[in-house]
Scaffold this motif. Structure first.
Motif, PDB file in Angstrom:
ATOM      1  N   VAL A   1      20.294 -48.228 -82.694  1.00 15.38           N
ATOM      2  CA  VAL A   1      20.792 -49.277 -81.567  1.00 15.38           C
ATOM      3  C   VAL A   1      22.286 -48.915 -81.118  1.00 15.38           C
ATOM      4  O   VAL A   1      22.494 -48.730 -79.916  1.00 15.38           O
ATOM      5  CB  VAL A   1      20.806 -50.746 -82.074  1.00 15.38           C
ATOM      6  CG1 VAL A   1      21.510 -51.652 -81.284  1.00 15.38           C
ATOM      7  CG2 VAL A   1      19.166 -51.015 -82.035  1.00 15.38           C
ATOM      8  N   LYS A   2      22.964 -48.619 -82.068  1.00 10.50           N
ATOM      9  CA  LYS A   2      24.217 -48.211 -81.918  1.00 10.50           C
ATOM     10  C   LYS A   2      24.433 -46.957 -80.922  1.00 10.50           C
ATOM     11  O   LYS A   2      25.391 -46.800 -79.932  1.00 10.50           O
ATOM     12  CB  LYS A   2      25.284 -48.031 -83.072  1.00 10.50           C
ATOM     13  CG  LYS A   2      25.614 -49.341 -83.486  1.00 10.50           C
ATOM     14  CD  LYS A   2      26.264 -49.248 -85.049  1.00 10.50           C
ATOM     15  CE  LYS A   2      27.261 -48.431 -85.149  1.00 10.50           C
ATOM     16  NZ  LYS A   2      28.306 -48.354 -86.383  1.00 10.50           N
ATOM     17  N   ASP A   3      23.484 -45.928 -81.113  1.00 10.87           N
ATOM     18  CA  ASP A   3      23.744 -44.429 -80.536  1.00 10.87           C
ATOM     19  C   ASP A   3      23.191 -45.031 -79.124  1.00 10.87           C
ATOM     20  O   ASP A   3      23.736 -44.535 -78.164  1.00 10.87           O
ATOM     21  CB  ASP A   3      22.702 -43.699 -81.025  1.00 10.87           C
ATOM     22  CG  ASP A   3      23.337 -42.776 -82.514  1.00 10.87           C
ATOM     23  OD1 ASP A   3      24.579 -43.024 -82.623  1.00 10.87           O
ATOM     24  OD2 ASP A   3      22.481 -42.423 -83.323  1.00 10.87           O
TER      25      ASP A   3
ATOM     26  N   ASP B   1      27.823 -44.462 -71.714  1.00 10.23           N
ATOM     27  CA  ASP B   1      28.262 -43.332 -71.147  1.00 10.23           C
ATOM     28  C   ASP B   1      27.701 -43.082 -69.806  1.00 10.23           C
ATOM     29  O   ASP B   1      28.228 -42.567 -68.776  1.00 10.23           O
ATOM     30  CB  ASP B   1      27.771 -42.181 -72.080  1.00 10.23           C
ATOM     31  CG  ASP B   1      28.959 -42.064 -73.574  1.00 10.23           C
ATOM     32  OD1 ASP B   1      29.909 -42.731 -73.256  1.00 10.23           O
ATOM     33  OD2 ASP B   1      28.324 -41.318 -74.103  1.00 10.23           O
ATOM     34  N   ARG B   2      26.310 -43.508 -69.493  1.00 15.79           N
ATOM     35  CA  ARG B   2      25.662 -43.256 -68.303  1.00 15.79           C
ATOM     36  C   ARG B   2      26.242 -44.157 -67.281  1.00 15.79           C
ATOM     37  O   ARG B   2      26.415 -43.812 -66.082  1.00 15.79           O
ATOM     38  CB  ARG B   2      24.128 -43.522 -68.447  1.00 15.79           C
ATOM     39  CG  ARG B   2      23.425 -42.349 -69.106  1.00 15.79           C
ATOM     40  CD  ARG B   2      21.854 -42.385 -69.059  1.00 15.79           C
ATOM     41  NE  ARG B   2      21.598 -43.697 -69.662  1.00 15.79           N
ATOM     42  CZ  ARG B   2      20.673 -44.181 -70.514  1.00 15.79           C
ATOM     43  NH1 ARG B   2      19.911 -42.932 -70.850  1.00 15.79           N
ATOM     44  NH2 ARG B   2      20.470 -45.275 -70.613  1.00 15.79           N
TER      45      ARG B   2
ATOM     46  N   LYS C   1      29.569 -44.590 -62.424  1.00 19.35           N
ATOM     47  CA  LYS C   1      30.544 -45.535 -61.702  1.00 19.35           C
ATOM     48  C   LYS C   1      31.453 -44.351 -61.193  1.00 19.35           C
ATOM     49  O   LYS C   1      32.018 -44.367 -60.106  1.00 19.35           O
ATOM     50  CB  LYS C   1      31.364 -46.520 -62.598  1.00 19.35           C
ATOM     51  CG  LYS C   1      32.628 -46.826 -62.045  1.00 19.35           C
ATOM     52  CD  LYS C   1      33.393 -47.892 -63.235  1.00 19.35           C
ATOM     53  CE  LYS C   1      34.836 -48.270 -62.568  1.00 19.35           C
ATOM     54  NZ  LYS C   1      35.660 -48.429 -63.467  1.00 19.35           N
ATOM     55  N   TYR C   2      31.846 -43.341 -61.840  1.00 16.04           N
ATOM     56  CA  TYR C   2      32.614 -42.514 -61.418  1.00 16.04           C
ATOM     57  C   TYR C   2      32.058 -41.833 -60.183  1.00 16.04           C
ATOM     58  O   TYR C   2      32.771 -41.242 -59.159  1.00 16.04           O
ATOM     59  CB  TYR C   2      32.569 -41.229 -62.680  1.00 16.04           C
ATOM     60  CG  TYR C   2      33.669 -39.915 -61.981  1.00 16.04           C
ATOM     61  CD1 TYR C   2      35.037 -39.983 -62.027  1.00 16.04           C
ATOM     62  CD2 TYR C   2      32.923 -38.910 -61.857  1.00 16.04           C
ATOM     63  CE1 TYR C   2      35.605 -38.819 -61.533  1.00 16.04           C
ATOM     64  CE2 TYR C   2      33.417 -37.635 -61.284  1.00 16.04           C
ATOM     65  CZ  TYR C   2      34.922 -37.637 -61.083  1.00 16.04           C
ATOM     66  OH  TYR C   2      35.647 -36.661 -60.712  1.00 16.04           O
ATOM     67  N   ASP C   3      30.651 -41.393 -60.304  1.00 16.55           N
ATOM     68  CA  ASP C   3      29.951 -40.782 -59.052  1.00 16.55           C
ATOM     69  C   ASP C   3      29.927 -41.500 -57.965  1.00 16.55           C
ATOM     70  O   ASP C   3      30.159 -41.025 -56.768  1.00 16.55           O
ATOM     71  CB  ASP C   3      28.584 -40.310 -59.557  1.00 16.55           C
ATOM     72  CG  ASP C   3      28.474 -39.504 -60.381  1.00 16.55           C
ATOM     73  OD1 ASP C   3      29.304 -38.736 -60.600  1.00 16.55           O
ATOM     74  OD2 ASP C   3      27.163 -39.149 -60.922  1.00 16.55           O
TER      75      ASP C   3
END
Length: 88
Positions: A50-52, A59-60, A65-67
Motif C-alpha cells: 500500500v505504501k509503495d 509521483d504520478r 502537475k509539472y506537465d
C-alpha cells in the motif's frame, strides 16, 4: 519495495519454518505461533505494498502537475507571441 514489504516477507518465511517445526515435533503451540507469524507477515507485506502504491500515485500526480504547468507556460508564450504578431 520498502522495508515493510521485505520484513513482512521474511516474517512469513519464518512463520512457515516455525509451523513446520511445530508439525515435526508435534507441538501445537509452535505450529499455531508459526501460523500467526505468517498472518502478521502477510499483513505487514500488504501494508508495504500500500505504501509503495501511494508513493507511485504521488509521483504520478507530481509529474502530471509539472506537465500541466509546462503546457500552460507554453500556451501563454504562444498567445503572447501570437498577439505581438497580430498587432504589428
Amino acid at each position: 519495495m520498502n522495508n515493510d514489504t521485505v520484513k513482512g516477507t521474511l516474517q512469513k518465511i519464518g512463520g512457515r519454518i516455525e509451523e513446520s517445526a511445530g508439525v515435526l515435533v508435534n507441538d501445537p503451540a509452535l505450529k499455531n505461533a508459526g501460523r500467526e507469524d505468517q498472518l502478521k507477515g502477510k499483513a505487514r507485506e500488504a501494508w508495504g505494498n500500500v505504501k509503495d502504491a501511494a508513493g507511485d500515485l504521488v509521483d504520478r500526480a507530481r509529474a502530471a502537475k509539472y506537465d500541466a504547468e509546462v503546457k500552460s507556460e507554453e500556451a501563454v508564450a504562444f498567445e503572447r507571441d501570437h498577439e505581438v504578431a497580430v498587432t504589428r
